[in-house]
Design a protein around this motif. Structure first.
Motif, PDB file in Angstrom:
ATOM      1  N   VAL A   1       0.959  -1.319   0.108  1.00  0.00           N
ATOM      2  CA  VAL A   1       0.296   0.078  -0.236  1.00  0.00           C
ATOM      3  C   VAL A   1       0.923   0.701   0.142  1.00  0.00           C
ATOM      4  CG1 VAL A   1      -1.416   1.401   1.085  1.00  0.00           C
ATOM      5  CG2 VAL A   1      -2.142  -1.353   0.964  1.00  0.00           C
ATOM      6  N   THR A   2       1.922   1.017   0.425  1.00  0.00           N
ATOM      7  CA  THR A   2       2.648   2.462   0.832  1.00  0.00           C
ATOM      8  C   THR A   2       3.599   2.742  -0.127  1.00  0.00           C
ATOM      9  OG1 THR A   2       4.242   1.311   2.733  1.00  0.00           O
ATOM     10  CG2 THR A   2       2.068   2.006   3.262  1.00  0.00           C
ATOM     11  N   GLU A   3       4.497   1.703  -0.670  1.00  0.00           N
ATOM     12  CA  GLU A   3       5.519   1.733  -1.311  1.00  0.00           C
ATOM     13  C   GLU A   3       5.514   2.760  -2.468  1.00  0.00           C
ATOM     14  OE1 GLU A   3       9.341   1.989  -3.035  1.00  0.00           O
ATOM     15  OE2 GLU A   3       8.724   0.740  -1.643  1.00  0.00           O
ATOM     16  N   PHE A   4       4.792   3.452  -3.112  1.00  0.00           N
ATOM     17  CA  PHE A   4       4.059   3.886  -4.207  1.00  0.00           C
ATOM     18  C   PHE A   4       3.375   5.312  -4.155  1.00  0.00           C
ATOM     19  CE2 PHE A   4       6.025   0.416  -6.407  1.00  0.00           C
ATOM     20  CZ  PHE A   4       7.293   1.147  -6.951  1.00  0.00           C
ATOM     21  N   LEU A   5       3.245   5.468  -2.527  1.00  0.00           N
ATOM     22  CA  LEU A   5       2.054   6.802  -2.200  1.00  0.00           C
ATOM     23  C   LEU A   5       3.165   7.266  -1.123  1.00  0.00           C
ATOM     24  CD1 LEU A   5      -1.087   5.368  -0.900  1.00  0.00           C
ATOM     25  CD2 LEU A   5      -0.830   6.117  -3.338  1.00  0.00           C
TER      26      LEU A   5
ATOM     27  N   PRO B   1       1.342  13.357 -13.814  1.00  0.00           N
ATOM     28  CA  PRO B   1       1.423  11.802 -13.665  1.00  0.00           C
ATOM     29  C   PRO B   1       2.462  12.006 -14.795  1.00  0.00           C
ATOM     30  CG  PRO B   1      -0.852  12.201 -14.762  1.00  0.00           C
ATOM     31  CD  PRO B   1       0.193  13.965 -14.151  1.00  0.00           C
ATOM     32  N   ALA B   2       3.254  12.626 -16.113  1.00  0.00           N
ATOM     33  CA  ALA B   2       4.537  12.846 -16.450  1.00  0.00           C
ATOM     34  C   ALA B   2       5.630  12.283 -14.760  1.00  0.00           C
ATOM     35  CB  ALA B   2       4.933  13.671 -17.386  1.00  0.00           C
TER      36      ALA B   2
ATOM     37  N   LYS C   1      -2.704   1.297  -9.123  1.00  0.00           N
ATOM     38  CA  LYS C   1      -3.994   1.628 -10.230  1.00  0.00           C
ATOM     39  C   LYS C   1      -4.685   2.351  -9.609  1.00  0.00           C
ATOM     40  CE  LYS C   1      -3.607  -1.494 -14.094  1.00  0.00           C
ATOM     41  NZ  LYS C   1      -4.593  -0.371 -15.197  1.00  0.00           N
ATOM     42  N   TRP C   2      -4.912   2.364  -8.503  1.00  0.00           N
ATOM     43  CA  TRP C   2      -5.394   3.590  -7.200  1.00  0.00           C
ATOM     44  C   TRP C   2      -5.211   5.519  -7.349  1.00  0.00           C
ATOM     45  CZ3 TRP C   2      -4.558   6.933  -3.323  1.00  0.00           C
ATOM     46  CH2 TRP C   2      -5.428   7.561  -3.203  1.00  0.00           C
ATOM     47  N   LEU C   3      -3.481   4.891  -7.498  1.00  0.00           N
ATOM     48  CA  LEU C   3      -3.310   6.025  -7.687  1.00  0.00           C
ATOM     49  C   LEU C   3      -3.154   7.229  -9.233  1.00  0.00           C
ATOM     50  CD1 LEU C   3      -1.140   8.364  -5.902  1.00  0.00           C
ATOM     51  CD2 LEU C   3       0.986   7.331  -6.383  1.00  0.00           C
ATOM     52  N   LEU C   4      -3.090   6.345  -9.956  1.00  0.00           N
ATOM     53  CA  LEU C   4      -2.541   6.685 -10.782  1.00  0.00           C
ATOM     54  C   LEU C   4      -3.819   7.579 -11.514  1.00  0.00           C
ATOM     55  CD1 LEU C   4      -0.024   4.327 -12.927  1.00  0.00           C
ATOM     56  CD2 LEU C   4       0.271   6.364 -12.066  1.00  0.00           C
ATOM     57  N   GLY C   5      -5.411   7.029 -11.604  1.00  0.00           N
ATOM     58  CA  GLY C   5      -6.055   7.049 -11.193  1.00  0.00           C
ATOM     59  C   GLY C   5      -6.663   8.610 -10.146  1.00  0.00           C
ATOM     60  N   TYR C   6      -6.360   8.710  -9.579  1.00  0.00           N
ATOM     61  CA  TYR C   6      -6.409   9.817  -8.963  1.00  0.00           C
ATOM     62  C   TYR C   6      -5.652  10.522  -9.324  1.00  0.00           C
ATOM     63  CZ  TYR C   6      -6.404  12.843  -4.365  1.00  0.00           C
ATOM     64  OH  TYR C   6      -6.821  13.843  -3.188  1.00  0.00           O
ATOM     65  N   ILE C   7      -4.031  10.705  -9.638  1.00  0.00           N
ATOM     66  CA  ILE C   7      -3.730  11.691  -9.607  1.00  0.00           C
ATOM     67  C   ILE C   7      -3.796  12.638 -11.400  1.00  0.00           C
ATOM     68  CG2 ILE C   7      -1.405  11.179  -8.195  1.00  0.00           C
ATOM     69  CD1 ILE C   7      -0.223  10.494 -10.936  1.00  0.00           C
TER      70      ILE C   7
END
Length: 262
Positions: free
Chosen positions: A16-20, A176-177, A230-236
Protein backbone atom coordinates in the motif's frame (compact mmCIF):
# COMPACT_ATOMS: atom_id res chain seq x y z
CA UNK A 1 0.13 -18.91 12.60
CA UNK A 2 0.52 -15.49 14.34
CA UNK A 3 3.88 -15.02 12.58
CA UNK A 4 2.29 -15.79 9.20
CA UNK A 5 -0.38 -13.18 9.85
CA UNK A 6 2.33 -10.71 10.84
CA UNK A 7 4.31 -11.18 7.61
CA UNK A 8 1.14 -10.90 5.52
CA UNK A 9 0.28 -7.66 7.31
CA UNK A 10 3.81 -6.35 6.71
CA UNK A 11 3.48 -7.24 3.02
CA UNK A 12 0.19 -5.34 2.85
CA UNK A 13 1.75 -2.31 4.55
CA UNK A 14 4.59 -2.41 2.02
CA UNK A 15 2.31 -2.85 -0.99
CA UNK A 16 0.00 0.00 0.00
CA UNK A 17 2.71 2.47 0.96
CA UNK A 18 5.60 1.80 -1.48
CA UNK A 19 4.29 4.11 -4.21
CA UNK A 20 2.10 6.42 -2.20
CA UNK A 21 4.26 9.39 -1.10
CA UNK A 22 4.03 8.46 2.57
CA UNK A 23 7.17 6.28 3.03
CA UNK A 24 6.94 2.50 2.84
CA UNK A 25 10.18 1.99 4.79
CA UNK A 26 8.95 4.33 7.50
CA UNK A 27 5.62 2.51 7.79
CA UNK A 28 7.34 -0.88 7.76
CA UNK A 29 9.73 0.08 10.55
CA UNK A 30 6.86 1.52 12.55
CA UNK A 31 4.75 -1.63 11.98
CA UNK A 32 7.70 -3.76 13.05
CA UNK A 33 7.90 -1.72 16.23
CA UNK A 34 4.75 -3.64 17.27
CA UNK A 35 4.84 -6.76 15.06
CA UNK A 36 8.49 -7.58 15.61
CA UNK A 37 11.64 -6.44 13.84
CA UNK A 38 12.68 -8.01 10.53
CA UNK A 39 16.00 -8.08 8.72
CA UNK A 40 17.14 -5.46 6.21
CA UNK A 41 16.86 -8.24 3.61
CA UNK A 42 13.18 -8.70 4.46
CA UNK A 43 12.52 -4.96 4.28
CA UNK A 44 14.28 -4.54 0.94
CA UNK A 45 13.16 -7.71 -0.84
CA UNK A 46 9.44 -7.29 -0.16
CA UNK A 47 9.73 -3.86 -1.78
CA UNK A 48 10.46 -5.78 -4.97
CA UNK A 49 6.96 -7.25 -4.64
CA UNK A 50 5.49 -3.78 -5.02
CA UNK A 51 7.97 -3.10 -7.84
CA UNK A 52 6.71 -6.24 -9.61
CA UNK A 53 3.22 -4.77 -9.41
CA UNK A 54 4.43 -1.55 -11.06
CA UNK A 55 6.28 -3.57 -13.71
CA UNK A 56 3.01 -5.27 -14.60
CA UNK A 57 1.09 -1.99 -14.67
CA UNK A 58 3.69 -0.28 -16.88
CA UNK A 59 4.37 -3.34 -19.03
CA UNK A 60 3.11 -1.68 -22.23
CA UNK A 61 5.21 1.44 -21.62
CA UNK A 62 8.26 -0.69 -20.86
CA UNK A 63 7.69 -2.75 -24.01
CA UNK A 64 7.31 0.45 -26.03
CA UNK A 65 10.64 1.75 -24.72
CA UNK A 66 12.41 -1.59 -25.21
CA UNK A 67 11.20 -2.21 -28.76
CA UNK A 68 11.15 1.42 -29.88
CA UNK A 69 14.69 2.36 -28.87
CA UNK A 70 15.43 3.48 -32.44
CA UNK A 71 12.95 6.32 -31.94
CA UNK A 72 14.95 9.38 -30.72
CA UNK A 73 12.36 10.29 -28.07
CA UNK A 74 12.31 6.76 -26.62
CA UNK A 75 16.10 6.52 -26.74
CA UNK A 76 16.46 9.85 -24.96
CA UNK A 77 14.01 8.74 -22.26
CA UNK A 78 15.86 5.45 -21.80
CA UNK A 79 19.21 7.23 -21.45
CA UNK A 80 17.74 9.47 -18.77
CA UNK A 81 16.24 6.52 -16.91
CA UNK A 82 19.64 4.82 -17.12
CA UNK A 83 21.42 7.91 -15.83
CA UNK A 84 19.12 8.26 -12.82
CA UNK A 85 19.55 4.57 -12.03
CA UNK A 86 23.35 4.70 -12.44
CA UNK A 87 23.62 7.63 -10.02
CA UNK A 88 21.54 5.75 -7.46
CA UNK A 89 23.48 2.51 -7.97
CA UNK A 90 26.92 4.09 -7.57
CA UNK A 91 26.00 6.20 -4.55
CA UNK A 92 24.00 3.33 -3.07
CA UNK A 93 27.04 1.05 -3.31
CA UNK A 94 29.15 3.68 -1.54
CA UNK A 95 26.55 4.11 1.21
CA UNK A 96 26.38 0.32 1.68
CA UNK A 97 30.16 0.02 1.88
CA UNK A 98 30.17 2.72 4.54
CA UNK A 99 28.03 0.42 6.67
CA UNK A 100 24.75 2.35 6.62
CA UNK A 101 21.85 0.56 8.34
CA UNK A 102 18.22 1.52 8.82
CA UNK A 103 17.40 3.12 12.20
CA UNK A 104 15.33 1.13 14.69
CA UNK A 105 13.84 4.19 16.39
CA UNK A 106 10.50 5.81 15.54
CA UNK A 107 11.40 9.45 16.28
CA UNK A 108 13.63 10.16 13.22
CA UNK A 109 11.03 8.53 10.99
CA UNK A 110 8.26 10.67 12.48
CA UNK A 111 10.32 13.82 11.93
CA UNK A 112 11.03 12.83 8.32
CA UNK A 113 7.31 12.22 7.76
CA UNK A 114 6.43 15.70 9.08
CA UNK A 115 9.17 17.53 7.18
CA UNK A 116 8.32 15.63 4.01
CA UNK A 117 4.68 16.59 4.38
CA UNK A 118 5.54 20.28 4.51
CA UNK A 119 7.89 19.80 1.56
CA UNK A 120 5.07 18.27 -0.51
CA UNK A 121 2.79 21.20 0.34
CA UNK A 122 5.53 23.63 -0.66
CA UNK A 123 6.18 21.79 -3.93
CA UNK A 124 2.49 21.73 -4.83
CA UNK A 125 2.22 25.45 -4.08
CA UNK A 126 5.38 26.27 -6.06
CA UNK A 127 4.28 24.36 -9.17
CA UNK A 128 0.61 25.41 -9.05
CA UNK A 129 -0.39 27.73 -11.84
CA UNK A 130 2.73 27.07 -13.89
CA UNK A 131 2.33 25.71 -17.43
CA UNK A 132 2.31 21.92 -17.24
CA UNK A 133 5.51 20.38 -18.62
CA UNK A 134 5.88 16.69 -19.40
CA UNK A 135 9.52 17.02 -20.49
CA UNK A 136 12.06 14.94 -18.59
CA UNK A 137 15.27 16.94 -18.81
CA UNK A 138 18.78 15.83 -17.86
CA UNK A 139 18.44 18.01 -14.77
CA UNK A 140 15.35 16.04 -13.76
CA UNK A 141 17.07 12.70 -14.38
CA UNK A 142 20.17 13.58 -12.33
CA UNK A 143 18.23 15.05 -9.41
CA UNK A 144 15.82 12.09 -9.31
CA UNK A 145 18.82 9.75 -9.06
CA UNK A 146 20.15 11.75 -6.14
CA UNK A 147 16.70 11.90 -4.52
CA UNK A 148 16.51 8.11 -4.37
CA UNK A 149 19.66 8.01 -2.25
CA UNK A 150 18.36 10.72 0.10
CA UNK A 151 15.19 8.67 0.60
CA UNK A 152 17.22 5.52 1.29
CA UNK A 153 19.38 7.24 3.91
CA UNK A 154 16.48 8.94 5.72
CA UNK A 155 13.57 6.49 6.26
CA UNK A 156 10.30 8.35 6.43
CA UNK A 157 11.28 10.55 3.48
CA UNK A 158 9.60 8.22 0.93
CA UNK A 159 11.34 7.25 -2.28
CA UNK A 160 8.26 8.00 -4.35
CA UNK A 161 7.73 11.39 -2.69
CA UNK A 162 11.40 12.33 -3.04
CA UNK A 163 11.55 11.41 -6.73
CA UNK A 164 8.12 12.68 -7.80
CA UNK A 165 8.46 16.09 -6.17
CA UNK A 166 12.10 16.47 -7.15
CA UNK A 167 11.01 15.89 -10.75
CA UNK A 168 8.18 18.39 -10.39
CA UNK A 169 10.38 21.06 -8.83
CA UNK A 170 13.10 20.46 -11.44
CA UNK A 171 10.71 21.24 -14.28
CA UNK A 172 8.53 18.18 -15.00
CA UNK A 173 5.58 19.64 -13.13
CA UNK A 174 2.96 17.51 -14.90
CA UNK A 175 2.02 15.07 -12.11
CA UNK A 176 1.42 11.95 -14.27
CA UNK A 177 4.67 12.51 -16.23
CA UNK A 178 6.73 13.09 -13.07
CA UNK A 179 5.09 10.09 -11.40
CA UNK A 180 5.75 7.81 -14.38
CA UNK A 181 9.45 8.69 -14.52
CA UNK A 182 9.80 8.27 -10.74
CA UNK A 183 8.09 4.88 -10.84
CA UNK A 184 10.04 3.62 -13.86
CA UNK A 185 13.35 4.58 -12.24
CA UNK A 186 12.27 2.64 -9.18
CA UNK A 187 11.92 -0.60 -11.15
CA UNK A 188 15.64 -1.29 -11.82
CA UNK A 189 16.62 0.38 -8.55
CA UNK A 190 14.59 -1.90 -6.31
CA UNK A 191 15.21 -5.04 -8.35
CA UNK A 192 18.95 -4.37 -8.08
CA UNK A 193 18.73 -3.71 -4.33
CA UNK A 194 16.69 -6.87 -3.77
CA UNK A 195 19.01 -8.98 -5.93
CA UNK A 196 22.05 -7.67 -4.06
CA UNK A 197 20.51 -8.52 -0.69
CA UNK A 198 19.49 -12.03 -1.82
CA UNK A 199 22.97 -12.82 -3.16
CA UNK A 200 24.51 -11.45 0.02
CA UNK A 201 22.30 -13.62 2.22
CA UNK A 202 22.88 -16.72 0.09
CA UNK A 203 26.63 -16.16 0.45
CA UNK A 204 26.22 -16.00 4.23
CA UNK A 205 24.01 -19.09 4.25
CA UNK A 206 20.35 -19.43 3.23
CA UNK A 207 19.39 -20.70 6.69
CA UNK A 208 19.84 -17.24 8.18
CA UNK A 209 16.70 -15.89 6.52
CA UNK A 210 13.10 -17.17 6.72
CA UNK A 211 12.56 -17.46 2.97
CA UNK A 212 9.02 -18.86 3.30
CA UNK A 213 7.91 -15.85 5.33
CA UNK A 214 9.72 -13.56 2.93
CA UNK A 215 7.94 -15.15 -0.04
CA UNK A 216 4.55 -14.76 1.62
CA UNK A 217 5.19 -11.10 2.40
CA UNK A 218 6.45 -10.60 -1.18
CA UNK A 219 3.21 -12.04 -2.61
CA UNK A 220 0.96 -9.90 -0.40
CA UNK A 221 3.03 -6.80 -1.27
CA UNK A 222 2.64 -7.54 -5.00
CA UNK A 223 -1.14 -7.89 -4.83
CA UNK A 224 -1.77 -4.85 -2.66
CA UNK A 225 0.85 -2.83 -4.55
CA UNK A 226 -0.97 -3.45 -7.84
CA UNK A 227 -4.25 -2.22 -6.37
CA UNK A 228 -2.66 0.83 -4.72
CA UNK A 229 -0.76 1.98 -7.82
CA UNK A 230 -3.78 1.51 -10.09
CA UNK A 231 -5.78 3.70 -7.73
CA UNK A 232 -3.05 6.34 -7.41
CA UNK A 233 -2.58 6.73 -11.17
CA UNK A 234 -6.30 7.36 -11.55
CA UNK A 235 -6.37 9.73 -8.59
CA UNK A 236 -3.55 12.06 -9.66
CA UNK A 237 -5.18 12.66 -13.03
CA UNK A 238 -7.49 15.17 -11.38
CA UNK A 239 -6.19 15.64 -7.82
CA UNK A 240 -3.11 17.03 -6.10
CA UNK A 241 -0.85 15.26 -3.59
CA UNK A 242 -1.86 17.60 -0.76
CA UNK A 243 -3.98 15.03 1.15
CA UNK A 244 -0.91 12.80 1.41
CA UNK A 245 1.07 15.71 2.82
CA UNK A 246 -1.55 16.32 5.49
CA UNK A 247 -1.61 12.62 6.33
CA UNK A 248 2.18 12.59 6.76
CA UNK A 249 2.13 15.59 9.09
CA UNK A 250 -0.71 14.26 11.24
CA UNK A 251 0.71 10.73 11.36
CA UNK A 252 4.18 12.02 12.24
CA UNK A 253 2.84 14.13 15.09
CA UNK A 254 0.80 11.20 16.43
CA UNK A 255 3.92 9.02 16.39
CA UNK A 256 5.91 11.61 18.35
CA UNK A 257 3.13 11.68 20.93
CA UNK A 258 2.53 7.91 21.05
CA UNK A 259 6.20 6.90 21.16
CA UNK A 260 7.98 9.71 23.06
CA UNK A 261 11.74 9.31 22.81
CA UNK A 262 11.19 6.19 20.68
Amino acid sequence: MPDLIDVILLGIVEGVTEFLPISSTGHLLIAQHWLGARSDTFNIVIQAGAILAVTLIYRRRLWQLATGWRDPANRDYLFKLGTAFAITAVLGFIVTRLGFTLPDRVMPIAIALILGGFWILAAERYTAGRPASTTITWKVAILVGLAQIVAAIFPGTSRSAATIFTAMLAGANHRPAATEFAFLVGIPTMYAASGYQILKKLAEGPGQEDWAALGLAFASATITGFIAVKWLLGYIGSHSYRPFAIYRIVFGILLLVAVPGG
